[in-house]
Design an enzyme around this catalytic site. Structure first.
Site, PDB file in Angstrom:
ATOM      1  N   GLU A  11       0.874  -1.167   0.000  1.00  0.00           N
ATOM      2  CA  GLU A  11       0.000   0.000   0.000  1.00  0.00           C
ATOM      3  C   GLU A  11       0.916   1.223   0.000  1.00  0.00           C
ATOM      4  O   GLU A  11       1.808   1.319   0.848  1.00  0.00           O
ATOM      5  CB  GLU A  11      -0.880  -0.005   1.254  1.00  0.00           C
ATOM      6  CG  GLU A  11      -1.823   1.172   1.249  1.00  0.00           C
ATOM      7  CD  GLU A  11      -2.777   1.215   2.438  1.00  0.00           C
ATOM      8  OE1 GLU A  11      -2.793   0.282   3.242  1.00  0.00           O
ATOM      9  OE2 GLU A  11      -3.498   2.227   2.520  1.00  0.00           O
ATOM     10  N   ARG A 242       5.426 -13.492   9.162  1.00  0.00           N
ATOM     11  CA  ARG A 242       6.113 -12.235   8.886  1.00  0.00           C
ATOM     12  C   ARG A 242       7.457 -12.220   9.583  1.00  0.00           C
ATOM     13  O   ARG A 242       7.719 -13.002  10.496  1.00  0.00           O
ATOM     14  CB  ARG A 242       5.271 -11.035   9.272  1.00  0.00           C
ATOM     15  CG  ARG A 242       4.961 -10.887  10.749  1.00  0.00           C
ATOM     16  CD  ARG A 242       4.288  -9.539  11.037  1.00  0.00           C
ATOM     17  NE  ARG A 242       3.190  -9.241  10.145  1.00  0.00           N
ATOM     18  CZ  ARG A 242       3.133  -8.133   9.395  1.00  0.00           C
ATOM     19  NH1 ARG A 242       4.087  -7.230   9.450  1.00  0.00           N
ATOM     20  NH2 ARG A 242       2.113  -7.916   8.611  1.00  0.00           N
ATOM     21  N   LYS A 252       4.513   0.430  11.104  1.00  0.00           N
ATOM     22  CA  LYS A 252       4.452   1.714  10.406  1.00  0.00           C
ATOM     23  C   LYS A 252       4.221   2.864  11.375  1.00  0.00           C
ATOM     24  O   LYS A 252       4.821   3.926  11.247  1.00  0.00           O
ATOM     25  CB  LYS A 252       3.309   1.688   9.386  1.00  0.00           C
ATOM     26  CG  LYS A 252       3.781   1.364   7.980  1.00  0.00           C
ATOM     27  CD  LYS A 252       2.638   1.294   6.994  1.00  0.00           C
ATOM     28  CE  LYS A 252       3.109   0.505   5.770  1.00  0.00           C
ATOM     29  NZ  LYS A 252       2.037   0.133   4.873  1.00  0.00           N
TER      30      LYS A 252
HETATM   31  P1  ATP Z   1      -0.145  -2.084   6.890  1.00  0.00           P
HETATM   32  O1  ATP Z   1      -0.291  -2.164   8.349  1.00  0.00           O
HETATM   33  O2  ATP Z   1      -0.303  -0.714   6.350  1.00  0.00           O
HETATM   34  O3  ATP Z   1      -0.875  -3.134   6.116  1.00  0.00           O
HETATM   35  P2  ATP Z   1       2.184  -3.520   5.987  1.00  0.00           P
HETATM   36  O4  ATP Z   1       3.534  -3.467   6.611  1.00  0.00           O
HETATM   37  O5  ATP Z   1       1.450  -4.815   5.940  1.00  0.00           O
HETATM   38  O6  ATP Z   1       1.389  -2.388   6.726  1.00  0.00           O
HETATM   39  P3  ATP Z   1       1.808  -3.365   3.145  1.00  0.00           P
HETATM   40  O7  ATP Z   1       2.101  -2.258   2.225  1.00  0.00           O
HETATM   41  O8  ATP Z   1       0.402  -3.854   3.238  1.00  0.00           O
HETATM   42  O9  ATP Z   1       2.321  -2.914   4.554  1.00  0.00           O
HETATM   43  O10 ATP Z   1       2.767  -4.584   2.854  1.00  0.00           O
HETATM   44  C1  ATP Z   1       3.033  -5.082   1.577  1.00  0.00           C
HETATM   45  C2  ATP Z   1       3.424  -6.530   1.660  1.00  0.00           C
HETATM   46  O11 ATP Z   1       4.540  -6.722   2.520  1.00  0.00           O
HETATM   47  C3  ATP Z   1       2.302  -7.373   2.208  1.00  0.00           C
HETATM   48  O12 ATP Z   1       2.106  -8.454   1.321  1.00  0.00           O
HETATM   49  C4  ATP Z   1       2.777  -7.838   3.536  1.00  0.00           C
HETATM   50  O13 ATP Z   1       2.354  -9.148   3.769  1.00  0.00           O
HETATM   51  C5  ATP Z   1       4.294  -7.783   3.414  1.00  0.00           C
HETATM   52  N1  ATP Z   1       4.923  -7.503   4.715  1.00  0.00           N
HETATM   53  C6  ATP Z   1       4.744  -6.419   5.488  1.00  0.00           C
HETATM   54  N2  ATP Z   1       5.440  -6.512   6.637  1.00  0.00           N
HETATM   55  C7  ATP Z   1       6.099  -7.697   6.589  1.00  0.00           C
HETATM   56  C8  ATP Z   1       6.989  -8.398   7.472  1.00  0.00           C
HETATM   57  N3  ATP Z   1       7.354  -7.880   8.661  1.00  0.00           N
HETATM   58  N4  ATP Z   1       7.459  -9.599   7.084  1.00  0.00           N
HETATM   59  C9  ATP Z   1       7.111 -10.106   5.900  1.00  0.00           C
HETATM   60  N5  ATP Z   1       6.280  -9.528   5.027  1.00  0.00           N
HETATM   61  C10 ATP Z   1       5.765  -8.332   5.352  1.00  0.00           C
END
Ligand code: ATP
Ligand code: MG
Length: 538
Positions: A11, A242, A252
């Site tokens: 996002e 994750r 974030k």
């Molecule tokens: P939000 O809380 O805004 O959703 P987010 O960190 O999940 O934050 P996104 O932009 O939705 O942000 O993440 C993009 C991709 O990165 C998603 O597919 C998510 O699963 C992956 N991702 C985010 N954080 C992690 C993490 N700590 N480890 C592995 N994958 C991650």
């Protein structure tokens, strides 16, 4: 058989971090290993928080990590027309309805983990009434929150995500790409499966917290396939754990707080776990890819020690970074029997394991800078460096014998004196006759390039910042950034931004890509040669 198709769907509401790097390496890596494709998709369904600035930064970061998506760059907002059609189709087939309860009423009737929910009084509206209301929602006739489009599934389902989840809400907001076209916006859980299906994604890989969403993911795509809006085969959602890294916060909200309250110097502060920060710190794409391989993928939530990431960076830098000499805490060394005004060159290899990288000349003269810790008047047992009466080799240069030192009135050592052996120069026939135990580095004082060096260390001093109910800000490491003026060998003056080096005996350093000027680079410490934190923990 169908080609593997994956996607990385950030996002655009913030900067990518090390956790995202894991997801990027996983998705792009699978596509590469199986001859498939990986899409870069901006999941921009939430108009309030998204900006072009973030889109650009994400493109840069994924490219920097070494991945290429060709033409497969997509925006969820490009599918808004289709999503609006899909919602009307669900209404038509009796699978969606407009609910006019207040947010509180909806929350109250949702039930709990142990109690079923209750049907909304608006659940049995006719298709015609639902279509009319939904179109008027879109037309802007109602205020935010007045109505919601919900799926009609089962308010008694043990999976709360199937209790008539919201599909569309009213939002009078300007979207960073769609502008003011829409007064309704799709929910993430409705939009994401559709995006995957439209792009013919085969494996929709996401983090574990979406596991309970999978039944809805499948339900929605099945309904739209039945309605003839989507083609089979449909994408499959697959979850993985994750990344949790010790000594790091990835949320974030916390990253924004660290930047806004100026605990760090911006989104690309070298201490932040953002990819722009890691890049400035001198971390390498190859190191990140090796890290992703090393930690692997699993369904079990676990913590990875930050030292593992640092070790991956060290391994990569050790193989590739040229060696240079830097004196970080300078003390003057005077060679009393070296002729005044004389200069010569000493040859130093650029890489000990890669002779093909050649050697460079380091100027040598009567006065040198050495590390303050390489001299002592009272040597402890096992100290082989400079002390009165002892001989050491000046690395790539001569053997010298210490004769004494000068001090200021407070007793502080201000200079060390020595004598050199003219036939002891490294690389000359007589050099091997000198057997000494100590070997120290130096820079000619007259030729030294004095530069700002930033000694970065971990941003947090606790493995799990904020554990035990503490404010995570209390765990900030007060020594995470130390500014010094160092004496560098003159060749470093020409270092280009982002050039990476091992400063012998000190660690890996990078010429800062933001603050360096042509002919006047400043350096950031990427990582020390050895892990000093591992010891602290034990
Ligand atoms: P939000 O809380 O805004 O959703 P987010 O960190 O999940 O934050 P996104 O932009 O939705 O942000 O993440 C993009 C991709 O990165 C998603 O597919 C998510 O699963 C992956 N991702 C985010 N954080 C992690 C993490 N700590 N480890 C592995 N994958 C991650
Ligand atoms: Mg997310």
């Amino acid at each position: 058989t169908a080609k593997i198709r994956t996607r990385f769907p950030p996002e655009p509401n913030g900067y990518l971090h090390i956790g995202h790097a894991k997801s990027i390496c996983l998705n792009f890596g699978l596509a590469r290993d199986y001859g498939g494709a990986c899409h870069l998709r901006f999941d921009d369904t939430n108009p309030e928080k998204e900006e072009q600035e973030y889109v650009d930064a994400i493109v840069d970061a994924v490219r920097w990590l070494g991945f290429d998506w060709g033409r497969d760059e997509y925006f969820a907002s490009d599918y808004f027309d289709f999503m609006y059609e899909a919602a009307q189709s669900l209404i038509g087939s009796g699978h969606a309805y407009v609910d006019s309860q207040s947010t509180e009423e909806m929350r109250a009737s949702r039930g709990t983990l142990t109690e079923p929910g209750r049907n909304s009084p608006y659940r049995e509206r006719s298709v015609e009434e639902n279509l009319d209301l939904f179109r008027r929602m879109e037309a802007g006739e109602f205020a935010d929150g007045a109505h919601v489009l919900r799926a009609k599934i089962d308010m008694a389902s043990p999976n709360i995500n199937l209790r008539d989840p919201a599909l569309y809400r009213i939002k009078h907001a300007t979207h960073h790409r769609a502008g003011d076209k829409w007064n309704v916006y799709p929910m993430y859980t409705f939009a994401h499966p559709i995006e995957d299906a439209l792009e013919r994604i085969t494996h929709s890989i996401c983090t574990l917290e979406f596991e309970d969403q999978r039944p809805f993911y499948d339900w929605l795509l099945e309904r739209l396939a039945e309605d003839g809006l989507l083609a089979r085969p449909l994408p499959q959602q697959i979850e993985f754990a994750r990344l949790n890294l010790s000594y790091v916060v990835l949320s974030k909200r916390k990253l924004i707080q660290l930047v806004q309250e100026r605990h760090v110097d911006g989104w690309d502060d070298p201490r932040l776990p953002t990819l722009v920060g890691a890049r400035r710190r001198g971390y390498t794409p190859e190191g990140f890819r090796a890290f992703a391989e090393r930690i692997g993928v699993s369904k079990a939530d676990s913590w990875i020690d930050y030292g593992v990431l640092e070790e991956c960076m060290r391994d990569d830098l050790n193989a590739r970074a040229e060696r240079r000499i830097a004196v970080l805490d300078p003390l003057k060394l005077v060679i009393d029997n070296y002729p005044e005004g004389q200069e010569e060159e000493c040859l130093a290899p650029n890489h000990p394991q890669q002779p093909e990288l050649g050697k460079r000349a380091m100027p040598f003269s009567k006065e040198l800078w050495i590390e303050r810790e390489d001299f002592t008047e009272t040597p402890p047992k096992g100290y082989f460096r400079l002390f009165p009466g002892n001989s050491v080799r000046l690395r790539y240069g001569f053997v010298v014998k210490c004769t004494g030192c000068e001090k200021d009135p407070a007793g502080h050592v201000t200079a060390v004196h020595c004598e050199y052996f003219p036939d002891s120069k490294s690389g000359t026939p007589g050099a091997d006759a000198y057997k000494v135990k100590g070997n120290i580095h130096w820079v000619s004082a007259k030729h030294a390039y004095r530069a700002e060096v930033r000694l970065y260390d971990r941003l947090f001093k606790a493995p799990n910042p904020g554990a035990g109910g503490r404010d995570y800000l209390e765990d900030l490491n007060p020594d995470s950034k130390t500014l010094i003026t160092a004496c560098l060998e003159p060749a470093l003056k020409e270092a280009r931004p982002e050039a990476r080096f091992q400063f012998e005996r000190h660690g890996y350093f990078v010429a800062d890509r933001v603050d360096s000027k042509t002919g006047a680079p400043v350096f950031n410490r990427t990582v020390t040669l050895k892990d000093s934190w591992g010891k602290v923990e034990k």
